[in-house]
Design a protein around this motif. Structure first.
Motif, short mmCIF file in Angstrom:
data_model
loop_
_atom_site.label_atom_id
_atom_site.label_comp_id
_atom_site.label_asym_id
_atom_site.label_seq_id
_atom_site.Cartn_x
_atom_site.Cartn_y
_atom_site.Cartn_z
N ASP A 30 25.83 -27.65 -13.49
CA ASP A 30 26.49 -28.23 -14.45
C ASP A 30 26.79 -27.44 -15.72
O ASP A 30 27.79 -27.89 -16.54
CB ASP A 30 25.64 -29.60 -14.99
N SER A 31 25.90 -26.49 -15.82
CA SER A 31 26.17 -25.64 -16.82
C SER A 31 27.29 -24.52 -16.85
O SER A 31 27.62 -23.72 -17.83
CB SER A 31 24.95 -25.07 -17.36
N THR A 32 27.83 -24.36 -15.65
CA THR A 32 28.76 -23.38 -15.30
C THR A 32 30.29 -23.68 -16.21
O THR A 32 30.71 -25.00 -16.34
CB THR A 32 29.25 -23.48 -14.00
N THR A 33 30.51 -22.74 -17.14
CA THR A 33 31.83 -22.97 -18.01
C THR A 33 32.88 -22.92 -17.26
O THR A 33 32.94 -22.43 -16.22
CB THR A 33 31.39 -22.10 -19.08
N GLU A 34 34.26 -23.46 -17.61
CA GLU A 34 35.21 -23.40 -17.11
C GLU A 34 35.78 -22.05 -16.97
O GLU A 34 36.56 -21.42 -16.22
CB GLU A 34 36.29 -24.24 -17.94
N ASN A 35 35.70 -21.26 -18.23
CA ASN A 35 35.97 -19.69 -18.38
C ASN A 35 35.28 -18.98 -16.91
O ASN A 35 36.01 -18.19 -16.53
CB ASN A 35 35.60 -19.02 -19.47
N ALA A 36 34.07 -19.25 -16.88
CA ALA A 36 33.34 -18.49 -15.79
C ALA A 36 33.98 -18.87 -14.42
O ALA A 36 34.12 -18.01 -13.59
CB ALA A 36 31.97 -18.76 -15.77
N LYS A 37 34.39 -20.18 -14.25
CA LYS A 37 34.92 -20.67 -12.90
C LYS A 37 35.98 -19.91 -12.61
O LYS A 37 36.47 -19.37 -11.40
CB LYS A 37 35.19 -22.11 -13.11
N VAL A 38 36.81 -19.78 -13.66
CA VAL A 38 38.38 -19.12 -13.43
C VAL A 38 38.12 -17.48 -13.31
O VAL A 38 38.76 -17.22 -12.27
CB VAL A 38 39.30 -19.31 -14.74
N SER A 39 37.25 -16.90 -14.04
CA SER A 39 37.22 -15.54 -13.94
C SER A 39 36.46 -15.00 -12.77
O SER A 39 37.02 -14.08 -12.05
CB SER A 39 36.43 -15.17 -15.22
N VAL A 40 35.44 -15.72 -12.21
CA VAL A 40 34.90 -15.33 -10.77
C VAL A 40 35.50 -15.63 -9.86
O VAL A 40 35.70 -14.99 -8.84
CB VAL A 40 33.52 -16.06 -10.70
N ALA A 41 36.35 -16.86 -9.93
CA ALA A 41 37.33 -17.30 -8.82
C ALA A 41 38.28 -16.21 -8.71
O ALA A 41 38.85 -15.92 -7.33
CB ALA A 41 38.11 -18.73 -9.09
N THR A 42 38.75 -15.81 -9.91
CA THR A 42 40.03 -14.66 -9.77
C THR A 42 39.36 -13.66 -9.09
O THR A 42 39.94 -12.90 -8.47
CB THR A 42 40.37 -14.29 -11.27
N ASN A 80 28.91 -12.06 -16.34
CA ASN A 80 28.09 -13.29 -15.91
C ASN A 80 26.75 -13.03 -15.80
O ASN A 80 25.73 -13.91 -15.83
CB ASN A 80 28.45 -14.05 -14.86
N TYR A 81 26.41 -11.73 -15.55
CA TYR A 81 25.13 -11.20 -15.58
C TYR A 81 24.95 -9.86 -15.87
O TYR A 81 25.91 -9.09 -15.62
CB TYR A 81 24.49 -11.72 -14.10
N ASN A 82 23.88 -9.30 -15.84
CA ASN A 82 23.52 -7.81 -16.09
C ASN A 82 22.32 -7.52 -15.03
O ASN A 82 21.36 -8.44 -14.67
CB ASN A 82 22.96 -7.44 -17.48
N LEU A 83 22.32 -6.32 -14.62
CA LEU A 83 21.10 -5.89 -13.75
C LEU A 83 20.18 -5.07 -14.54
O LEU A 83 20.69 -4.18 -15.06
CB LEU A 83 21.72 -4.86 -12.51
N VAL A 84 19.23 -5.47 -14.84
CA VAL A 84 17.85 -4.82 -15.40
C VAL A 84 16.86 -4.24 -14.23
O VAL A 84 16.13 -5.29 -13.73
CB VAL A 84 17.51 -5.86 -16.36
N ASP A 85 16.82 -3.07 -13.97
CA ASP A 85 15.75 -2.82 -12.92
C ASP A 85 15.75 -3.28 -11.64
O ASP A 85 14.95 -3.68 -11.13
CB ASP A 85 14.25 -2.90 -13.46
N GLY A 86 17.25 -3.35 -11.23
CA GLY A 86 17.50 -3.96 -9.90
C GLY A 86 17.15 -5.92 -9.93
O GLY A 86 17.47 -6.28 -8.90
N ASN A 87 17.08 -6.24 -11.22
CA ASN A 87 16.89 -8.02 -11.28
C ASN A 87 18.01 -8.50 -12.00
O ASN A 87 18.50 -7.96 -13.19
CB ASN A 87 15.69 -7.79 -11.96
N VAL A 88 18.67 -9.31 -11.60
CA VAL A 88 19.96 -10.09 -12.16
C VAL A 88 19.05 -10.80 -13.40
O VAL A 88 18.28 -11.52 -13.02
CB VAL A 88 20.51 -11.04 -11.30
#
Length: 369
Positions: A53-65, A303-311
């Motif tokens: 439910d917290s997924t934003t519309e911008n994230a949906k569009v950018s990730v789907a693209t 949408n995320y960063n990798l920190v020492d191999g952890n999302v």
């Protein structure tokens, strides 16, 4: 004269080579190489999946693209991802199948036995593609060993596959826990306690051991209950229990059909070329690490960063991307994310857990013997 002879010899050798080449059809060697995927027909497919439910519309569009761009380059397939909230998911998929048209589903996430039954046994008959023959091919046969055997078996219906279950940890162990005090007080020996592993009626065994404890002076019923009991849990729970107790596996994890259909991908029947391409995409979700992690975590840096191999997910008003790690392919192929409890130790224990698991049909067969 010598120069003339050399010239004649060169001409003869050249003609011989040309004759030799002509014995086969020029270009035959091309067939020794695999077909370039880009020469296959480009198709557009729709994937329906649940998002948080917290997924934003911008994230949906950018990730789907980004996903569509990846599948276009890698598989010559434009994959349109339709993100739907869990509360609206099943009704949205059903309506889209009925409506048909440009947004008709080709690949759908199955997230319950009820949804599976509605698509295979509901009004209008079975809407899903029989995937059994795909599992037998060299192209997709890897799924037979990659996915837990118990999970695969439990997902079958009448010997056929209609889903590719998302590989994950399912079911719980039952442990018989016996305090080391039982041994230290000479109530039972080490050997006696180890032999408890072969007892089928664990509840009766617990009562028997407690009764023996109460025969010793100084022990109460409450103490006996704390010293001997059963508990259900994961593979790693035994590590905690072993500190002060004997911990015996009394039951291994069992995978029921209801468990198997909590998460898996299915193909909604269409033209053969769309069905075959949909299977290619499902296989890619399970084996292509870039695609699998795009679907789960989105775009790195946005949408995320990798920190020492952890999302570490980005949580803000624009880029929040939330997905259930069970819903996006083989969990064992996902990048580690401590927020979701997915760590290197969870992977190691999960693999051991899956090896021990059995499907419900195997349990029924064993109990009938």
């Amino acid at each position: 004269m010598k120069k003339l002879l050399c010239l004649i010899l060169c001409l003869v050798m050249g003609c011989t080579m040309l004759v030799s080449c002509d014995e086969g059809k020029i270009g035959d060697y091309i067939h020794n190489y695999p077909e370039n995927p880009q020469t296959t027909e480009r198709l557009t497919l729709n994937l329906y999946i649940i998002t948080g439910d917290s997924t934003t519309e911008n994230a949906k569009v950018s990730v789907a693209t980004r996903i569509s761009g990846h599948t276009k380059n890698a598989y010559n397939t434009i994959l349109n991802v339709h993100y739907v909230k869990a509360s609206e998911y099943e009704s949205t998929v059903s309506a889209a199948i009925t409506a048909g048209g440009a947004d008709v589903p080709h690949i759908v996430l199955i997230n319950s036995k009820d949804m599976y039954d509605s698509l295979t046994k509901g009004e209008g008959g079975n809407k899903l593609v029989d995937l059994t023959d795909f599992f037998k091919t060299k192209a997709y046969g890897r799924l037979n060993t990659q996915i837990s055997g118990a999970l695969l078996a439990a997902s079958k219906e009448d010997g056929k596959f209609y889903t590719v279950p998302n590989n994950r940890v399912i079911g719980e162990y039952e442990y018989l826990v016996v305090s080391k005090t039982v041994r230290d007080c000479n109530i039972y020996t080490n050997e006696d306690i180890q032999n408890f592993a072969g007892v089928k009626d664990t509840a009766a065994l617990v009562e028997e051991i407690r009764a023996e404890i109460l025969k010793r002076p100084g022990f109460t019923a409450d103490m006996a209950a704390e010293m001997v009991y059963t508990v259900s849990g994961s593979y790693e729970l035994r590590n905690e229990l072993f500190r002060d107790n004997f911990c015996i596996v009394s039951k291994v994890p069992v995978v029921a059909a209801e468990d198997a259909h909590l998460s898996g991908f299915a193909i909604v029947n269409s033209l053969l070329k769309y069905n075959e391409r949909a299977m290619q995409i499902i296989y890619a979700i399970n084996t292509d690490l870039e695609l699998r992690n795009l679907l789960q975590y989105g775009v790195q840096g946005a949408n995320y960063n990798l920190v020492d191999g952890n999302v570490v997910r980005v949580i803000d008003d624009s880029n929040t991307y939330e997905m259930n790690i069970w819903h996006t392919g083989d969990v064992f192929k996902a990048n580690y994310c401590s927020e979701y409890g997915w760590t290197s130790s969870a992977l190691d224990y999960g693999m051991l857990h899956c090896k021990d698991a059995i499907d419900f049909r195997a349990l029924e067969k064993a109990e009938s013997n």
